[in-house]
Design a protein around this motif. Structure first.
Motif, short mmCIF file in Angstrom:
data_model
loop_
_atom_site.label_atom_id
_atom_site.label_comp_id
_atom_site.label_asym_id
_atom_site.label_seq_id
_atom_site.Cartn_x
_atom_site.Cartn_y
_atom_site.Cartn_z
N GLU A 68 23.36 91.11 -29.91
CA GLU A 68 23.30 92.55 -29.62
C GLU A 68 23.21 93.38 -30.90
O GLU A 68 22.45 94.35 -30.98
CB GLU A 68 24.52 92.98 -28.80
CG GLU A 68 24.48 94.44 -28.40
CD GLU A 68 25.64 94.83 -27.50
OE1 GLU A 68 25.72 96.02 -27.14
OE2 GLU A 68 26.46 93.94 -27.17
N THR A 72 19.92 95.80 -31.38
CA THR A 72 20.09 97.26 -31.38
C THR A 72 19.79 97.85 -32.75
O THR A 72 19.25 98.96 -32.85
CB THR A 72 21.52 97.63 -30.94
OG1 THR A 72 22.47 96.95 -31.76
CG2 THR A 72 21.75 97.26 -29.49
N VAL A 77 16.53 98.03 -26.87
CA VAL A 77 17.52 98.27 -25.83
C VAL A 77 17.34 97.19 -24.76
O VAL A 77 16.21 96.76 -24.47
CB VAL A 77 17.35 99.68 -25.22
CG1 VAL A 77 15.99 99.85 -24.56
CG2 VAL A 77 18.47 99.97 -24.23
N LYS A 78 18.44 96.74 -24.18
CA LYS A 78 18.37 95.68 -23.20
C LYS A 78 18.08 96.25 -21.82
O LYS A 78 18.78 97.15 -21.34
CB LYS A 78 19.67 94.87 -23.17
CG LYS A 78 19.52 93.51 -22.49
CD LYS A 78 20.69 92.61 -22.80
CE LYS A 78 20.42 91.18 -22.32
NZ LYS A 78 21.53 90.27 -22.65
N TRP A 83 15.11 92.23 -24.06
CA TRP A 83 15.20 93.31 -25.01
C TRP A 83 13.83 93.96 -25.19
O TRP A 83 12.83 93.29 -25.38
CB TRP A 83 15.69 92.79 -26.36
CG TRP A 83 17.13 92.35 -26.34
CD1 TRP A 83 17.61 91.10 -26.09
CD2 TRP A 83 18.26 93.19 -26.54
NE1 TRP A 83 18.98 91.10 -26.14
CE2 TRP A 83 19.42 92.37 -26.42
CE3 TRP A 83 18.44 94.54 -26.82
CZ2 TRP A 83 20.71 92.87 -26.56
CZ3 TRP A 83 19.73 95.04 -26.98
CH2 TRP A 83 20.84 94.21 -26.85
N ASP A 86 13.16 100.53 -27.94
CA ASP A 86 13.76 101.78 -27.48
C ASP A 86 12.91 102.94 -28.00
O ASP A 86 12.85 103.16 -29.22
CB ASP A 86 15.19 101.89 -28.02
CG ASP A 86 15.93 103.11 -27.49
OD1 ASP A 86 15.26 103.98 -26.91
OD2 ASP A 86 17.16 103.18 -27.66
#
Length: 754
Positions: A68, A72, A77-78, A83, A86
């Protein structure tokens, strides 16, 4: 009963031990990923996002595919189980860190690599005691990923000698074939072949289009082109003959050594190319007029090259593609890029996704994909190889369409072809032929492609070759790192560089140019050349500072970089302003102070040697800062310059130009004027460029033009120079005119010469 209980106990114990081992391995990977995350965050905070990006990708690829922190941090973003980028987070691509932060960061990374290797060594020993050779070998391989050599790992993996290192049998093949091809390229770069201008050769497509042309010929090739480009046309066939000899070494299949099956007709201006298309009423005329720069008409390959280096690229590319004989776009383009890249470390002709190009503004990443600089391509391939998702699998490459190449497809087509040329080009030819047979049956199924390949090569799979490609580009072992011999970005950060960058941007501001950013990635070649010059203090002067000799510790690729590098061997950050002010007297260096298509630079200082890379970070400036520029500046208050320059200070190409025009005896000439188009594709429409100069009495000032070259003192990409043949004095007026898409433009001004 007791026997059955014992078997049950043993089975249960085995399952439990396996589970414990799996849990231990998962915890181990988490710890390794955490260590990488910690360093990446530090690098990012210090202003080195590209370095941080690779380290975060390593954490995901090598240790924790669902990490994570790494995902990120990279701007993902998951969504469900996957993933995805974003849209609210744009990952930065430009370095903002200071040179003073570089050394501590480098030391920290070296310590991290040793720590990672030590932990893998302990893990390998643990698995070896448990008699799990498969797991032990996995960790021994990881030891060698992080450190240059380890006797225990090499012994455990039964490595063989590879040069001064040790590696696997496959790595030995890769190393030996790589050195063989590199040696052929370097040797051929020094070989001169017999080339000559010939009369009376009729080229049908050119005759029908009423094009004025000359013809040059070598043993194997015939090339037609602009009469004023005779010298470049002759040199282009030198490179074609060299490429043919390199191909004979690189490819295991033979060539009949007969005259090349197709002639070439390459012209600098696209308008000439379009006239040829119209004069021959080629199929899909409107589309080709708009989108193409090369076409086959009968037995002639015609094209627009827009400059000297692109002409050489076109000839080498055609030799490589024809010699390889690949029919699929992916492999034909890929192998063309490969040979051109090996011979020039540059690629100026490539297919692009036309739909993508219709956008109004290219992102920083898109601009990198459009760069001709092969060092930029190598960075892109490295990042692609580290990706856990989103890359282009090799089973799709032979089915790509060149007219709709995406950035990723083009980079993977090249880097996979490059790898397979080193591994076994016969495998690449088999893939190409299998794909062509499938296309005849209107099939493009990757699973079928893999199955047919495995029938021919049962000992290897396409996914395995993909994994090998990843290992090669990410430098999974000391041997693979040695083959590429790249300077890591962290090693390219030098103290004091911040002051030079400030002074450089102040100098650009003085000439109304936009500020540039500094990049650690673009500084690797700078460090290599700075080290070369620092180690060879007798290599001084405009000719020697812009090349490297292998015999003196340089490299063939280094010599190509040095041609367009910006070099000062008496640099001092406290006197940087004066140094940059003097650059206006060297046209190629002047371009670095004026050119708004330079967005980022590499820069490295070693002692008194400063080297700047001003050709890799090229892109499209914003509209307000785009356009053609001239120097001295048009329509501005008169500036004062020295009216003369020494020929000896401006390199061998100026001397050669003066010799060619009957002025070889001149030691001093007038202050040179320049027209700057920028970019990487050369000077457009040379026939339409003029520079009219007069003295204060209105008398014309005679001069000669140059449009490119291989020495930065007198040349730069996209720059035209007007060289006055006499020293200047007093008020001088000038007017440039040039053609742009059928329209004539002009810029005029004046300056004072002393």
């Amino acid at each position: 009963m007791m026997h059955r209980l014992l078997l049950t106990f043993l089975c249960a114990f085995t399952v439990t031990a396996a589970a414990i081992g799996q849990n231990d391995e998962a915890a181990f990977n988490q710890r390794q990923a955490k260590a990488l995350n910690t360093f990446a965050k530090k690098a990012f905070k210090k202003g080195f996002p590209r370095i941080a990006k690779v380290v975060w990708m390593q954490a995901i690829k090598l240790y924790d595919e669902d990490n994570e922190d790494a995902w990120t941090s990279l701007g993902y973003v998951k969504v469900g189980a996957s993933w995805n980028p974003d849209p609210a987070k744009k990952y930065p691509r430009e370095d903002t860190g200071s040179g003073s932060d570089g050394q501590p960061l480098r030391n920290s990374y070296e310590k991290l690599k040793k720590d990672l290797a030590n932990k893998h060594r302990a893990q390998a020993q643990k698995w070896a005691k448990a008699e799990r050779r498969d797991m032990a070998d996995k960790h021994w391989r990881m030891v060698l990923r992080w450190v240059k050599g380890d006797a225990q790992a090499e012994k455990a993996l039964s490595h063989v000698a590879v040069g001064s290192l040790s590696g696997t049998g496959l790595e030995k093949t890769l190393y030996e074939r790589s050195k063989m091809i590199e040696s052929a390229v370097e040797k051929q770069s020094k070989v001169d072949y017999e080339v000559e201008k010939v009369e009376g050769i009729e080229c049908g497509p050119l005759v029908r289009a009423q094009i004025n042309y000359i013809s040059v010929r070598s043993q194997h090739f015939t090339l037609h082109g602009d009469p004023e480009e005779e010298e470049n046309l002759l040199e282009a066939l030198q490179w074609a003959e060299r490429a043919l000899e390199v191909s004979k070494v690189a490819f295991p299949w033979s060539y009949s050594d007969e005259t090349w099956p197709i002639d070439w007709a390459f012209f600098t201006d696209k308008e000439t190319y379009q006239q040829i298309l119209k004069g021959n009423q080629v199929p899909d005329l409107e589309w080709k007029l708009e989108h193409s720069s090369a076409s086959n008409i009968g037995n002639t390959r015609v094209g627009a090259t827009n400059g000297r280096q692109t002409l050489f690229d076109a000839c080498v590319r055609n030799v490589a593609s024809t010699y390889a004989g690949f029919g699929s776009d992916g492999f034909s383009e890929g192998i063309g890029h490969t040979l051109v890249g090996m011979m020039f470390n540059n690629n100026r002709l490539f297919a692009v996704d036309l739909k993508k190009q219709q956008g109004t503004t290219a992102s920083e990443e898109d601009q990198e994909y459009a760069s001709p600089d092969f060092d930029v391509w190598k960075n892109l391939s490295l990042e692609m190889a580290w990706r856990s998702t989103g890359g282009i699998p090799a089973n799709k490459l032979p089915f790509c369409d060149a007219a709709a190449f995406t950035n990723d497809e083009r980079i993977k087509a090249w880097s996979f072809s490059d790898y397979m040329l080193r591994r076994d080009p016969e495998m690449l030819r088999a893939m190409d032929r299998i794909a062509l047979q499938m296309k005849k049956k209107r099939s493009k199924q990757p699973a079928e492609f893999e199955e047919l390949f495995n029938k021919k090569y049962p000992e290897v799979t396409i996914p395995q070759l993909d994994q090998e490609w990843e290992d090669f580009w990410t430098g999974a072992s000391p041997v693979l790192k040695a083959i590429q011999n790249n300077t890591p970005p962290l090693d390219s950060i030098s103290k004091g560089i911040d002051k030079y960058l400030v002074a450089f941007n102040n100098a650009r501001k003085q000439y109304n140019a936009t500020p540039v950013k500094w990049s650690a990635n673009l500084s690797a070649r700078c460090k290599e050349h700075a080290t070369y010059l620092a180690n060879n203090k007798d290599q001084r002067g405009p000719a020697l500072e812009h090349t490297q000799s292998v015999e003196l510790g340089g490299s063939y690729v280094g010599s190509m970089f040095a041609e367009m590098a910006l070099v000062d061997t008496k640099a001092s950050s406290s006197k940087a302003k004066k140094m940059f002010d003097n650059w206006v007297y060297k046209p190629g260096y002047r371009d670095a102070l004026l050119n708004n298509t330079i967005l980022s630079v590499g820069m490295f200082a070693q002692g008194s040697v400063l080297v700047i890379n001003g050709v890799s970070g090229i892109g499209s400036p914003d509209k307000a800062n785009a356009g053609v520029r001239c120097f001295p500046k048009a329509n501005s208050p008169r500036q004062l310059f020295n009216g003369s320059v020494n020929v000896a200070d401006l390199g061998p190409e100026l001397k050669k130009l003066l010799d060619k025009n009957g002025h070889g005896d001149k030691k001093v000439i007038g202050f040179p004027l320049t027209l700057h188009f920028g970019g990487t594709s050369g000077v457009p429409n040379r026939k339409g460029i003029t520079c009219a100069m007069v003295d204060k009495k209105g008398n014309p000032i005679e001069g000669v033009y140059s449009y490119g070259g291989r020495n930065r003192t007198s040349a730069a990409p996209g720059m035209c120079v007007f060289w006055p043949l006499q020293p200047l004095k007093g008020t001088v007026s000038f007017q440039w005119t040039w053609g742009d898409g059928g329209r004539n433009q002009s810029a005029k001004g004046s300056f004072n010469a002393k």
